[in-house]
Design an enzyme around this catalytic site. Structure first.
Site, PDB file in Angstrom:
ATOM      1  N   HIS A   1     -19.160   7.740  -7.134  1.00  0.00           N
ATOM      2  CA  HIS A   1     -18.791   6.322  -7.212  1.00  0.00           C
ATOM      3  C   HIS A   1     -19.184   5.742  -8.564  1.00  0.00           C
ATOM      4  CE1 HIS A   1     -22.906   4.617  -6.518  1.00  0.00           C
ATOM      5  NE2 HIS A   1     -23.079   5.704  -5.788  1.00  0.00           N
TER       6      HIS A   1
ATOM      7  N   ASP B   1     -19.591   2.224  -9.035  1.00  0.00           N
ATOM      8  CA  ASP B   1     -20.314   0.955  -8.955  1.00  0.00           C
ATOM      9  C   ASP B   1     -21.817   1.182  -8.923  1.00  0.00           C
ATOM     10  OD1 ASP B   1     -19.913   2.019  -6.305  1.00  0.00           O
ATOM     11  OD2 ASP B   1     -20.640   0.109  -5.499  1.00  0.00           O
TER      12      ASP B   1
ATOM     13  N   ASP C   1     -27.464   7.154 -10.362  1.00  0.00           N
ATOM     14  CA  ASP C   1     -26.751   6.688  -9.167  1.00  0.00           C
ATOM     15  C   ASP C   1     -25.618   5.760  -9.590  1.00  0.00           C
ATOM     16  OD1 ASP C   1     -26.031   6.008  -6.583  1.00  0.00           O
ATOM     17  OD2 ASP C   1     -27.721   4.650  -6.281  1.00  0.00           O
TER      18      ASP C   1
ATOM     19  N   GLU D   1     -19.265   1.721  -3.260  1.00  0.00           N
ATOM     20  CA  GLU D   1     -20.172   2.508  -2.415  1.00  0.00           C
ATOM     21  C   GLU D   1     -21.452   1.749  -2.107  1.00  0.00           C
ATOM     22  OE1 GLU D   1     -23.527   5.206  -1.492  1.00  0.00           O
ATOM     23  OE2 GLU D   1     -23.292   3.873  -3.221  1.00  0.00           O
ATOM     24  N   GLU D   2     -21.951   0.996  -3.085  1.00  0.00           N
ATOM     25  CA  GLU D   2     -23.214   0.283  -2.888  1.00  0.00           C
ATOM     26  C   GLU D   2     -23.107  -0.827  -1.850  1.00  0.00           C
ATOM     27  OE1 GLU D   2     -25.843   1.419  -3.953  1.00  0.00           O
ATOM     28  OE2 GLU D   2     -25.466   2.566  -5.769  1.00  0.00           O
TER      29      GLU D   2
ATOM     30  N   ASP E   1     -20.810  15.205  -1.997  1.00  0.00           N
ATOM     31  CA  ASP E   1     -21.063  13.847  -2.477  1.00  0.00           C
ATOM     32  C   ASP E   1     -22.479  13.786  -3.057  1.00  0.00           C
ATOM     33  OD1 ASP E   1     -20.700  11.150  -2.982  1.00  0.00           O
ATOM     34  OD2 ASP E   1     -20.806  10.515  -0.895  1.00  0.00           O
TER      35      ASP E   1
ATOM     36  N   HIS F   1     -32.232   2.656  -8.354  1.00  0.00           N
ATOM     37  CA  HIS F   1     -32.165   1.260  -7.901  1.00  0.00           C
ATOM     38  C   HIS F   1     -33.344   0.443  -8.434  1.00  0.00           C
ATOM     39  CE1 HIS F   1     -29.174   1.502  -4.285  1.00  0.00           C
ATOM     40  NE2 HIS F   1     -28.804   2.279  -5.294  1.00  0.00           N
TER      41      HIS F   1
END
EC number: 3.5.1.114
Length: 517
Positions: free
Chosen positions: A137, A139, A169, A203-204, A230, A477
């Protein structure tokens, strides 16, 4: 009298001999299992080759700069209705320029899904071979600049690391997949086995407009996948206590999720004549009950048992004996794992009080109090069971409980010597990362886009082929997210070789040195 004493001595001796025999038998079983589990649960079918892709110096510079360029695009998603659409569109333009061979190939079809997500269909030369899918992903979560050593969207390079939101990520995977495919195309390589590349844009925030629509499209076309890979786990270096060598942990499931709102409403009033219980007090008691009574341990009802048994040979004595005999020692291991938050999350549904709101003024009894609690659900139970346990634990009708969102854990994907994807991962990891000897199954604590694809495959795996140390985990994150240039080069090398390894049409016979893994 003497005869009676003699008979008692005989009985005592017989019991003692019986106990001794039982102890000896138990010891023999424990030692035998420890010996047997020196070899992997899945035999190695491939000889370690020790070398894979050879990228030139200019290619290494190119792949580094391609990632840095992508990280500079602030593709932030805040909610399903609030994300940076300008940046999402810019990302689409960027990959077209960065990977010209991918977008000009005659056997690669590119589609925009849900306005900003991307689906690539790579048509292999052998239509009889079952396809697979690589998923990532674009985003990222928000990244306020306060506390960062470098601006979060600067992609600054410092002492061998690229800093920026998305380096781990998950732009490293999104760009890495396309980079590997670009390099293969330049070498005039056409895959035999067809495969899909999916890059989601939300995705987030649960992937409802990106990955979900990609999965629905594939299902409508009758696509069935050999496996799907994934993001998720990684190569863990020094993170598993008692294991010295890096371990490749591939998640075969992911935990479920449930968010509950708790509300208590009472008559407001003046603080000078308060009631016996206020809305805040009632809610605080309910929340305290949840924290003081964690969900039951489910150790052994999920992949964590497989993880320990596959790693048994990597532990030193006496841990190797314990991990080889979890049928006997699992209660002890479960208690030890519960001591640390990071390992406690593997054995039970976790409870996290994340929001608490109440009060309007220092001298006013508040009319209401609200709290939000997040649960990450172990693969051994369902959201419905967790909700029932919560209600029984709170045991107070004055506390209103509302379900905000609920996702059950995903089924556990196959992990055995008949699973093609598992052996391809094993082969590619062992060749790309020479310091890794163990490839083991595990659980993904977070949620990924892969959960939307259960209708097109039952073999879903979550693995980010990067080396992570303990101090890397809070960066995801968090502040100062970064990836080493060397680690990213290895990731592209892994993906490059994975695509080639997937072109074998059947598994070889077990390799003679299967005990090496």
């Amino acid at each position: 009298m003497a005869g009676g004493c003699g008979r008692r001595r005989v009985v005592v001796c017989a019991v003692a001999l019986g106990l001794s025999a039982a102890v000896l038998a138990l010891t023999a079983v424990v030692l035998l299992r420890a010996y047997v589990l020196r070899s992997p649960a899945i035999p190695r079918l491939w000889a370690r080759r020790g070398s894979t892709a050879a990228f030139s110096a200019s290619e290494r510079r190119e792949l580094k700069e391609a990632l840095r360029g992508a990280v500079r695009i602030p593709t932030v998603s805040l909610s399903s209705e609030d994300f940076n659409t300008t940046a999402m569109a810019e990302f689409g333009d960027y990959i077209r320029k960065a990977f010209p061979a991918v977008f000009s190939s005659k056997f690669i079809q590119h589609e925009i899904i849900g306005e900003y997500s991307h689906l690539f269909t790579v048509q292999g030369s052998d239509s009889e071979m079952m396809p697979y899918m690589l998923l990532a992903h674009m985003d990222v979560v928000p990244a306020p600049p306060e506390g960062w050593d470098f601006p979060p969207f600067s992609a600054a390079e410092h002492e061998g690391f690229i800093y920026g939101r998305g380096t781990l990520d998950n732009k490293n995977s999104a760009i890495g997949i396309l980079q590997a495919l670009e390099f293969l195309l330049r070498r005039n390589y056409r895959p035999r086995r067809s495969f899909y590349v999916g890059i989601g844009h939300d995705e987030e925030v649960f992937g409802q407009k990106g990955a979900l629509k990609i999965a629905a499209l594939l299902e409508s076309r009758g696509v069935k996948l050999s496996f799907l890979l994934d993001e998720g786990s990684a190569i863990l270096d020094g993170i598993i206590a008692g294991v010295k060598k890096p371990v490749a942990l591939i998640a075969v499931t992911e935990k479920g999720l449930m968010t509950l709102n708790f509300t208590v409403e009472k008559e407001p009033g003046h603080s000078s004549f308060p009631p016996k219980e206020t809305s805040i007090g009632i809610l605080a008691t309910a929340v305290s009950r949840l924290e003081q009574n964690p969900m039951r341990s489910l150790f052994g009802r999920g992949p964590e048992l497989m993880t320990m048994e596959h790693l048994a040979s990597e532990f030193n004595f006496p841990l190797n004996l314990i991990m080889s005999n979890l049928w006997l020692f699992s209660p002890i291991v479960s208690r030890v794992l519960a001591w640390k938050p990071s390992t406690n999350a593997l054995i039970r549904t976790t409870t996290a009080v994340t929001m608490f709101n109440a009060g309007i003024k220092f001298n006013v009894i508040p009319p209401s109090a609200r709290a939000t609690v997040n649960f990450r659900i172990h693969s051994g139970e369902k959201a419905k069971e967790v909700l029932e346990t919560v209600r029984n634990t709170v045991a107070d009708d004055r506390v209103k409980i509302d379900v905000i969102e609920a996702l059950d854990p995903l089924p556990i994907s196959p992990w055995d010597d008949q699973t093609f994807g598992v052996h391809v991962f094993q082969r590619t990891i062992l060749d790309t990362f020479p310091n890794v000897d163990s490839v083991v199954p595990g659980t993904c604590i977070g949620n990924t886009d892969s959960r939307h694809f259960t209708n097109v495959t039952n073999a879903i795996y979550r693995f980010n082929p990067v080396l992570l140390k303990s101090d890397d985990l809070p960066r995801i994150h968090g502040l100062n997210e970064r990836i080493s240039v060397e680690s990213y080069e290895k990731q592209v090398e892994f993906l490059f070789q994975l695509i080639k390894n997937c072109d074998v049409d059947k598994l070889p016979e077990p390799h003679a040195n299967s005990h090496e893994l």
